[in-house]
Design a protein around this motif. Structure first.
Motif, PDB file in Angstrom:
ATOM      1  N   LEU A 113      54.490 -22.459  84.458  1.00 45.08           N
ATOM      2  CA  LEU A 113      55.316 -22.626  85.654  1.00 45.08           C
ATOM      3  C   LEU A 113      56.329 -23.755  85.490  1.00 45.08           C
ATOM      4  O   LEU A 113      57.434 -23.679  86.028  1.00 45.08           O
TER       5      LEU A 113
ATOM      6  N   TYR B 194      61.332 -15.227  87.183  1.00 47.71           N
ATOM      7  CA  TYR B 194      60.573 -14.547  88.243  1.00 47.71           C
ATOM      8  C   TYR B 194      59.511 -13.643  87.614  1.00 47.71           C
ATOM      9  O   TYR B 194      58.358 -13.597  88.063  1.00 47.71           O
TER      10      TYR B 194
ATOM     11  N   SER C  39      56.614 -15.618  86.171  1.00 46.26           N
ATOM     12  CA  SER C  39      55.796 -16.165  87.261  1.00 46.26           C
ATOM     13  C   SER C  39      54.927 -15.071  87.880  1.00 46.26           C
ATOM     14  O   SER C  39      53.740 -15.289  88.163  1.00 46.26           O
ATOM     15  N   GLY C  40      55.519 -13.887  88.067  1.00 43.60           N
ATOM     16  CA  GLY C  40      54.765 -12.774  88.629  1.00 43.60           C
ATOM     17  C   GLY C  40      53.626 -12.342  87.728  1.00 43.60           C
ATOM     18  O   GLY C  40      52.501 -12.088  88.193  1.00 43.60           O
TER      19      GLY C  40
ATOM     20  N   TYR D 121      50.759 -14.988  87.921  1.00 41.85           N
ATOM     21  CA  TYR D 121      49.945 -14.910  89.133  1.00 41.85           C
ATOM     22  C   TYR D 121      49.121 -13.626  89.170  1.00 41.85           C
ATOM     23  O   TYR D 121      47.962 -13.638  89.619  1.00 41.85           O
TER      24      TYR D 121
ATOM     25  N   SER E 266      46.082 -13.704  91.743  1.00 39.12           N
ATOM     26  CA  SER E 266      46.741 -14.225  92.953  1.00 39.12           C
ATOM     27  C   SER E 266      47.859 -13.264  93.338  1.00 39.12           C
ATOM     28  O   SER E 266      49.040 -13.513  93.081  1.00 39.12           O
TER      29      SER E 266
ATOM     30  N   ASP F 278      49.197 -12.220  96.201  1.00 35.37           N
ATOM     31  CA  ASP F 278      50.232 -12.575  97.177  1.00 35.37           C
ATOM     32  C   ASP F 278      51.406 -13.259  96.486  1.00 35.37           C
ATOM     33  O   ASP F 278      52.573 -12.946  96.746  1.00 35.37           O
ATOM     34  N   GLN F 279      51.087 -14.214  95.596  1.00 32.84           N
ATOM     35  CA  GLN F 279      52.148 -14.901  94.848  1.00 32.84           C
ATOM     36  C   GLN F 279      52.830 -13.946  93.872  1.00 32.84           C
ATOM     37  O   GLN F 279      54.056 -13.974  93.711  1.00 32.84           O
TER      38      GLN F 279
ATOM     39  N   ASP G   9      53.179 -10.739  94.248  1.00 30.43           N
ATOM     40  CA  ASP G   9      54.034  -9.855  95.047  1.00 30.43           C
ATOM     41  C   ASP G   9      55.395 -10.485  95.304  1.00 30.43           C
ATOM     42  O   ASP G   9      56.432  -9.814  95.237  1.00 30.43           O
ATOM     43  N   PHE G  10      55.386 -11.785  95.607  1.00 29.45           N
ATOM     44  CA  PHE G  10      56.629 -12.498  95.926  1.00 29.45           C
ATOM     45  C   PHE G  10      57.610 -12.416  94.754  1.00 29.45           C
ATOM     46  O   PHE G  10      58.798 -12.112  94.937  1.00 29.45           O
ATOM     47  N   PHE G  11      57.124 -12.675  93.551  1.00 32.88           N
ATOM     48  CA  PHE G  11      58.012 -12.703  92.390  1.00 32.88           C
ATOM     49  C   PHE G  11      58.367 -11.303  91.896  1.00 32.88           C
ATOM     50  O   PHE G  11      59.514 -11.040  91.521  1.00 32.88           O
TER      51      PHE G  11
END
Length: 297
Positions: free
Chosen positions: A129, A152, A155-156, A159, A164, A166-167, A169-171
């Motif tokens: 990260l 991105y 990072s995805g 996670y 993880s 939720d995190q 999903d964001f990326f």
């Protein structure tokens, strides 16, 4: 980088280190650059150069051979990353002196490679990260280059592999939106570096869809990825693409013949590309799959 040119210009204009660095950085930062070759952030170096009437490119022009060598090295590391030749990629990266990278694109590529290799070789998540954050918050703050998308992506993946979601999903939402927004049918006809990165993004997007049990979408993305690989005669992505298709087939309850064919294809491509990672994975998946089939019968 021609630091002597920088020093000559500073002295010719009558700047002391303290005067030149005022309002930009500490005198210690400037001293470390001039005396020890420790290159500051590109933002700082750019401001110092502009105060002297120089550009960063002016400092690099006398060292074009070195710049070309460094870029070729970075591209070689990235190809080893894509082919899952992780030991070679890590060794090459460790031999690279990051302080010699002054061009923004080179530094972003370096931090992307650091972060992605940390992610895929199970190094501490904080290490990965940190590298992605260097791109997103320092080198590409406006997120205008593909390196932000790659950060991105990394990072995805990190996670997702940590569970993880939720995190993740964001990326991945950002990566998938990027792919959809640029899905103009021309991925196969862009530059080599770009289409290889697009292939990476598509593969990990397919893996992400599979983790979320969207098998049909995952298979569709993988099929599109195979088409790009075929058009550009790229084979080193094929082992893991075929393996993911096999895992999707198992999860979807497809026939044993269909699963075995995909595993056979994955093994053939893995051997052809000397991908020992996928060879081990294929053997493990096949063994577990047939044990499960035997147990059910």
């Amino acid at each position: 980088m021609d630091i002597k040119k920088f020093i000559r210009q500073r002295k010719a204009l009558g700047y002391s280190q303290i005067a030149l660095s005022q309002g930009i950085c500490t005198q210690s930062t400037l001293s470390k650059f001039e005396n020890n070759g420790k290159v500051p952030s590109l933002s700082i170096l750019d401001q110092l150069c502009r105060r002297l009437g120089l550009t960063i490119d002016d400092l690099n022009r006398d060292d074009e051979t070195t710049v070309c060598y460094l870029r070729a090295t970075l591209n070689g590391i990235e190809e080893n990353l894509m082919a899952e030749h992780f030991p070679q990629a890590l060794k090459q990266l460790d031999q690279l002196d990051a302080t010699t990278l002054t061009a923004s694109q080179d530094r972003m590529q370096y931090y992307y490679l650091r972060g992605m290799l940390a992610t895929l070789t199970n190094q501490p998540g904080s290490a990965a990260l940190f590298n992605f954050t260097k791109i997103l918050e320092e080198l590409d703050e406006r997120h205008q280059t593909i390196y932000s998308q790659l950060a991105y992506l990394g990072s995805g993946v990190l996670y997702a592999r940590q569970g993880s979601m939720d995190q993740a999903d964001f990326f991945f939402a950002k990566v998938i939106n990027y792919l959809q927004a640029n899905a103009n049918g021309k991925w196969a006809h862009t530059s080599k570096e770009r289409y290889l990165r697009i292939i990476s993004m598509m593969y990990y997007a397919a893996e992400y869809h599979a983790l979320n049990h969207r098998l049909a979408i995952s298979d569709r993305v993988l099929t599109e990825t195979i088409n790009i690989c075929a058009t550009n005669h790229v084979t080193y992505f094929m082992p893991r693409i075929k393996l993911l298709l096999a895992n999707n087939a198992i999860a979807a309850g497809m026939s044993t013949d269909a699963v075995d064919q995909l595993l056979d294809e994955a093994m053939v491509f893995a051997r052809f590309n000397r991908n020992s990672v996928v060879q081990v994975q294929v053997a493990a998946v096949r063994n577990n799959y047939h044990k499960e089939i035997k147990h059910r019968s």
